[in-house]
Design an enzyme around this catalytic site. Structure first.
Site: not given
Ligand code: UT7
Length: 338
Positions: A115, A265, A295
């Site tokens: 990125c 970015h 992204n």
């Molecule tokens: O260029 C760099 C690229 N990378 C990034 O920008 C990533 C930076 N990270 C983030 O923006 C965040 O960590 C994410 C948006 C990727 C994830 O957000 P989060 O608040 O950290 O969510 P999480 O991974 O802790 O997941 C929370 C819940 C989980 O369910 P449980 O275990 O709490 O029941 C996931 O399974 O959300 C669930 N989940 C979803 N639910 C609906 C994960 N992806 C999805 C989805 N739709 N697409």
């Protein structure tokens, strides 16, 4: 490094694939929702390439940037593409674009910094131009991330989109009268840059990318999808990016208040908000294409810059910060006077 000459962005261009996939479209093929995606990322929809190759998109963006800069492809003597999704391992994306544009006098190669790829390519072009080896560079950021996503992993695939952006970067006269020629007059260009890498944390965002065909290897299968520890990437971004921006501002002898826009970015709206807060900068200074592009890795900074340019948001003398961060891990920031 003291600048010997001004290296300015004299033209921008971008291309987004025709097919648009909304969050609601995604919710029909996986267990997700517009509410989950939008509230955590700021993304509403993204463009996904169906028939467009990475080189096709990059060449379209490059063509528009050359047109905006008012120059012909034969005048380009350096093409650098930031990408992790070139169509081939070889030829490079930059060589493919050279061929498509007829930029027969250019040297062309790719940079892999995920990125931060466009920013690494931009800095590399700047250093070549400062050294006097080349005068006119076409810098590209182009990605077809849809082809390296695990479409069964809802925590990563909903975040990314495809697209390409480009900038023409040239050695310019600071003095308008001396500059004479169209497009060369303007601000002082790149005032300062800084970049860094942390390979020790590389695996928090990785993609093996290709199969091992070596007959000596017993189990050559390797996952070829993007795999990401989202929370670790988030922590990295909100810690490293404001610090990098502060360092580059210090190098340029400028303060946050001197900057009109922070062209970052486009990973996640919450990362932009957190960076703004840590820098004590108004969030209104952080333009975004996240809602309609997602992204796009290396393409996100030049696509955003081109949208700003086309909307007339940038005027001569404006100071902006451009910054990229991501896989590697890598990061890079620049202060640019338009
Ligand atoms: O260029 C760099 C690229 N990378 C990034 O920008 C990533 C930076 N990270 C983030 O923006 C965040 O960590 C994410 C948006 C990727 C994830 O957000 P989060 O608040 O950290 O969510 P999480 O991974 O802790 O997941 C929370 C819940 C989980 O369910 P449980 O275990 O709490 O029941 C996931 O399974 O959300 C669930 N989940 C979803 N639910 C609906 C994960 N992806 C999805 C989805 N739709 N697409």
């Amino acid at each position: 490094m003291e600048n010997k000459v001004a290296t300015r962005i004299t033209g921008t261009g971008s291309y987004l694939p025709e097919h648009i996939m909304t969050n609601d479209d995604l919710s029909k093929i996986m267990d997700t929702s517009d509410e989950w995606i939008f509230s955590r990322t700021g993304i509403k929809e993204r463009h996904l390439a169906k028939d467009e190759s990475t080189a096709f998109m990059a060449a379209k963006a490059g063509e528009k940037a050359l047109h905006d800069a008012g120059i012909e492809a034969v005048e380009v003597d350096l093409i650098i593409a930031g990408t992790i999704t070139s169509d081939y391992v070889t030829p490079s994306l930059a060589c493919e674009v050279q061929e498509k544009l007829g930029a027969v006098n250019a040297v062309a190669f790719d940079v892999n910094a995920a990125c931060a790829g466009f920013m690494f390519a931009f800095h590399t072009a700047h250093v070549y131009l400062q050294s006097g080896i080349y005068n006119t560079a076409l810098v590209l950021g182009a990605e077809s991330l849809s082809k390296i996503m695990d479409w069964k992993d809802r925590s990563t695939c909903v975040l990314f989109g495809d697209g390409a952006g480009a900038a023409v970067v040239r050695v310019c006269e600071e003095d308008e009268e001396k500059a004479g020629k169209k497009g060369l007059a303007g601000g002082r260009g790149i005032l300062a840059f800084e970049q860094g890498s942390d390979g020790g944390k590389g695996m928090v965002l990785n993609c093996c990318g290709r199969k091992n065909h070596n007959p000596l290897v017993k189990n050559p299968w390797m996952p070829s999808y993007v795999s990401m520890d989202g929370q670790q990437v988030y922590k990295f971004a909100v810690g490293t990016v404001p610090a990098s921006i502060q360092r580059v501002l210090d190098k340029a002898g400028l303060r946050v208040d001197d900057i009109k826009y922070f062209v970052l970015h486009q990973a996640n709206i919450r990362i932009l908000q957190s960076v703004a807060k840590r820098l004590k900068a108004d969030i209104g200074k952080f333009p975004s294409v996240l809602d309609h592009c997602g992204n796009m890795s290396a393409a996100s900074v030049p696509v955003l810059l081109d949208e700003m340019n086309r909307k007339g948001m940038l005027e001569k003398g404006d100071k902006i910060v451009m910054a990229g961060f991501g896989g590697g891990l890598t990061w890079a920031s620049a202060v640019v006077e338009w």
